[in-house]
Design a protein around this motif. Sequence first.
Motif: not given
Length: 224
Positions: A1-2, A24, A27-28, A30, A58-61
Amino acid sequence: MRVRLLLPGFLGLLPAMAMATEPPPADSVRIYRCVAANGAVTLQDAPCAGTHRQQVLDMQRPRDPPPRPALAPATAPAPPPPEREVRIVTVQPPQPLYECIAPDGGRYTSEDGLGTPRWVPLWVGGYPPPGRIGTAPPASGGGMVAGGRPGHGHPHPGGAVIASGTWVRDVCHPLPQQEVCARLRDRRWELVRRYNSALQSERQALTREQRGIEARLDRDCGGH
């Protein structure tokens, strides 16, 4: 996760919408963290109001887990190997047949290899004793005693003297199996010829002998 955090000092100079203009990653997802003046915190997927402090995450989907590999169908345990069957086959050797030679040169067959016995007198010194010579073994005394030793002669009623002697058998030798089968077939054919002219009392004996020869040909000579 970024996670990308916007500092509070920078929030006072720019409006909240300007802080999230960068799209974003593909694959993230927001997330906007909004902090009101009274310190209330809310999370939303749209930019915060201009009076709120904002953090952009920004979280990974989330993704579905990869499909599990298909399990091989359960196989039934292999059956145990069948028990090995042991067979013992006993093969009877062919029954022999012997050819014997008589003193006159005649030939005949024997089942047991024992030639016909005959009484042979023993001469003493190469000369026959006086009187009549018997050709049969004496009824008592003389003849062959235990151990095969010849006995002594004794007077025969009427003054004749029976010489001592011994039993001897004709010499016999086994025939080859091929010759045995040939002679059995000849004997079978002879029995068939004799049967037609035999008396009723003789036919039973001929039939029994023929049955024995047929069984022997099947067993030792591969059939008829």
